[in-house]
Design a protein around this motif. Structure first.
Motif, PDB file in Angstrom:
ATOM      1  N   TYR A  32      -5.960   1.874 -14.573  1.00 45.62           N
ATOM      2  CA  TYR A  32      -7.394   1.724 -14.791  1.00 45.62           C
ATOM      3  C   TYR A  32      -7.700   1.038 -16.115  1.00 45.62           C
ATOM      4  N   THR A  33      -8.624   0.104 -16.063  1.00 42.65           N
ATOM      5  CA  THR A  33      -9.267  -0.366 -17.276  1.00 42.65           C
ATOM      6  C   THR A  33     -10.265   0.704 -17.706  1.00 42.65           C
ATOM      7  N   MET A  34     -10.204   1.072 -18.971  1.00 45.06           N
ATOM      8  CA  MET A  34     -11.068   2.127 -19.497  1.00 45.06           C
ATOM      9  C   MET A  34     -12.045   1.541 -20.511  1.00 45.06           C
ATOM     10  N   ALA A  35     -13.215   2.120 -20.572  1.00 46.29           N
ATOM     11  CA  ALA A  35     -14.244   1.608 -21.484  1.00 46.29           C
ATOM     12  C   ALA A  35     -14.994   2.761 -22.124  1.00 46.29           C
ATOM     13  N   TRP A  36     -15.586   2.462 -23.256  1.00 42.35           N
ATOM     14  CA  TRP A  36     -16.481   3.393 -23.930  1.00 42.35           C
ATOM     15  C   TRP A  36     -17.865   2.761 -24.031  1.00 42.35           C
ATOM     16  N   PHE A  37     -18.864   3.580 -23.790  1.00 42.69           N
ATOM     17  CA  PHE A  37     -20.262   3.213 -23.958  1.00 42.69           C
ATOM     18  C   PHE A  37     -20.915   4.290 -24.807  1.00 42.69           C
ATOM     19  N   ARG A  38     -22.084   3.964 -25.314  1.00 45.26           N
ATOM     20  CA  ARG A  38     -22.864   4.988 -25.988  1.00 45.26           C
ATOM     21  C   ARG A  38     -24.339   4.762 -25.720  1.00 45.26           C
ATOM     22  N   GLN A  39     -25.095   5.842 -25.784  1.00 45.22           N
ATOM     23  CA  GLN A  39     -26.539   5.755 -25.601  1.00 45.22           C
ATOM     24  C   GLN A  39     -27.232   6.529 -26.705  1.00 45.22           C
ATOM     25  N   PRO A  40     -27.776   5.796 -27.684  1.00 45.69           N
ATOM     26  CA  PRO A  40     -28.545   6.454 -28.745  1.00 45.69           C
ATOM     27  C   PRO A  40     -29.819   7.054 -28.179  1.00 45.69           C
ATOM     28  N   PRO A  41     -30.385   8.030 -28.847  1.00 51.39           N
ATOM     29  CA  PRO A  41     -31.606   8.650 -28.343  1.00 51.39           C
ATOM     30  C   PRO A  41     -32.729   7.637 -28.204  1.00 51.39           C
ATOM     31  N   GLY A  42     -33.327   7.612 -27.032  1.00 51.58           N
ATOM     32  CA  GLY A  42     -34.448   6.732 -26.782  1.00 51.58           C
ATOM     33  C   GLY A  42     -34.105   5.265 -26.622  1.00 51.58           C
ATOM     34  N   LYS A  43     -32.822   4.954 -26.517  1.00 49.68           N
ATOM     35  CA  LYS A  43     -32.415   3.551 -26.415  1.00 49.68           C
ATOM     36  C   LYS A  43     -31.560   3.321 -25.161  1.00 49.68           C
ATOM     37  N   GLU A  44     -31.325   2.043 -24.905  1.00 53.63           N
ATOM     38  CA  GLU A  44     -30.487   1.664 -23.780  1.00 53.63           C
ATOM     39  C   GLU A  44     -29.014   1.974 -24.084  1.00 53.63           C
ATOM     40  N   ARG A  45     -28.275   2.114 -23.028  1.00 53.08           N
ATOM     41  CA  ARG A  45     -26.837   2.297 -23.171  1.00 53.08           C
ATOM     42  C   ARG A  45     -26.193   1.040 -23.738  1.00 53.08           C
ATOM     43  N   GLU A  46     -25.228   1.226 -24.633  1.00 54.11           N
ATOM     44  CA  GLU A  46     -24.531   0.111 -25.294  1.00 54.11           C
ATOM     45  C   GLU A  46     -23.057   0.149 -24.934  1.00 54.11           C
ATOM     46  N   PHE A  47     -22.498  -1.011 -24.796  1.00 47.16           N
ATOM     47  CA  PHE A  47     -21.070  -1.148 -24.536  1.00 47.16           C
ATOM     48  C   PHE A  47     -20.330  -1.160 -25.866  1.00 47.16           C
ATOM     49  N   VAL A  48     -19.392  -0.253 -26.027  1.00 42.37           N
ATOM     50  CA  VAL A  48     -18.605  -0.202 -27.255  1.00 42.37           C
ATOM     51  C   VAL A  48     -17.403  -1.125 -27.131  1.00 42.37           C
ATOM     52  N   GLY A  49     -16.650  -0.964 -26.055  1.00 44.44           N
ATOM     53  CA  GLY A  49     -15.478  -1.785 -25.842  1.00 44.44           C
ATOM     54  C   GLY A  49     -14.647  -1.245 -24.707  1.00 44.44           C
ATOM     55  N   ALA A  50     -13.513  -1.899 -24.477  1.00 41.94           N
ATOM     56  CA  ALA A  50     -12.668  -1.529 -23.353  1.00 41.94           C
ATOM     57  C   ALA A  50     -11.205  -1.770 -23.692  1.00 41.94           C
ATOM     58  N   ILE A  51     -10.353  -1.136 -22.916  1.00 42.73           N
ATOM     59  CA  ILE A  51      -8.916  -1.264 -23.114  1.00 42.73           C
ATOM     60  C   ILE A  51      -8.257  -1.487 -21.764  1.00 42.73           C
ATOM     61  N   ALA A  52      -7.314  -2.403 -21.752  1.00 41.07           N
ATOM     62  CA  ALA A  52      -6.622  -2.754 -20.523  1.00 41.07           C
ATOM     63  C   ALA A  52      -5.735  -1.599 -20.050  1.00 41.07           C
ATOM     64  N   PRO A  53      -5.343  -1.614 -18.800  1.00 38.90           N
ATOM     65  CA  PRO A  53      -4.498  -0.521 -18.280  1.00 38.90           C
ATOM     66  C   PRO A  53      -3.242  -0.262 -19.090  1.00 38.90           C
ATOM     67  N   SER A  54      -2.614  -1.314 -19.565  1.00 37.47           N
ATOM     68  CA  SER A  54      -1.387  -1.142 -20.346  1.00 37.47           C
ATOM     69  C   SER A  54      -1.648  -0.748 -21.790  1.00 37.47           C
ATOM     70  N   GLY A  55      -2.876  -0.955 -22.236  1.00 37.67           N
ATOM     71  CA  GLY A  55      -3.209  -0.708 -23.632  1.00 37.67           C
ATOM     72  C   GLY A  55      -2.960  -1.890 -24.536  1.00 37.67           C
ATOM     73  N   GLU A  56      -2.400  -2.970 -23.985  1.00 33.60           N
ATOM     74  CA  GLU A  56      -2.049  -4.125 -24.820  1.00 33.60           C
ATOM     75  C   GLU A  56      -3.285  -4.881 -25.305  1.00 33.60           C
ATOM     76  N   ASN A  57      -4.291  -4.922 -24.492  1.00 32.55           N
ATOM     77  CA  ASN A  57      -5.497  -5.669 -24.853  1.00 32.55           C
ATOM     78  C   ASN A  57      -6.659  -4.714 -25.032  1.00 32.55           C
ATOM     79  N   VAL A  58      -7.369  -4.925 -26.126  1.00 35.81           N
ATOM     80  CA  VAL A  58      -8.553  -4.116 -26.420  1.00 35.81           C
ATOM     81  C   VAL A  58      -9.673  -5.060 -26.811  1.00 35.81           C
TER      82      VAL A  58
END
Length: 123
Positions: A32-58
């Motif tokens: 699986y490609t995994m990702a992190w997002f965040r949603q500040p209070p009262g704001k839209e969800r933001e994309f933080v970043g992602a990591i490839a299945p192997s972990g080699e690419n972030v």
């Protein structure tokens, strides 16, 4: 199907560091490609970043570069987000997400989501 559970959030002070985790259950986490997002209070969800299945690419969005680090431990079925020099504006619910396969590390199209963990940064 993978199930995701975030943990490690809490109340911290500005300047602190924090590592939050996302534990996955289900088969083939390492596919699986995994990702992190965040949603500040009262704001839209933001994309933080992602990591490839192997972990080699972030990948990080520009605004997250430098203070945030995404890593994964496929043996532990866990992905991490380490945040340094936290600021009050980092206060948000942080979500992890997953999509099967090696794919472009963009902000869209993640099929599986966790319930989120609250991070609150006091000034």
């Amino acid at each position: 199907q993978v199930q995701l559970v975030e943990s490690g959030g809490g109340l911290v002070q500005a300047g602190d560091s924090l590592r939050i985790s996302c534990a996955a259950s289900g088969p083939a986490f390492s596919m699986y490609t995994m990702a992190w997002f965040r949603q500040p209070p009262g704001k839209e969800r933001e994309f933080v970043g992602a990591i490839a299945p192997s972990g080699e690419n972030v990948y990080y969005t520009d605004s997250m570069k430098g203070r945030f680090t995404i890593s994964r431990d496929n043996a532990q079925n866990t992905v991490y987000l380490r945040m340094n020099s936290l600021k009050p504006e980092d206060t948000a619910v942080y979500y992890c997400a997953a999509d099967l396969g090696s794919r472009p590390m963009t902000a869209t199209g993640y099929r599986y989501w966790g319930q989120g963990t609250q991070v609150t940064v006091s000034s």
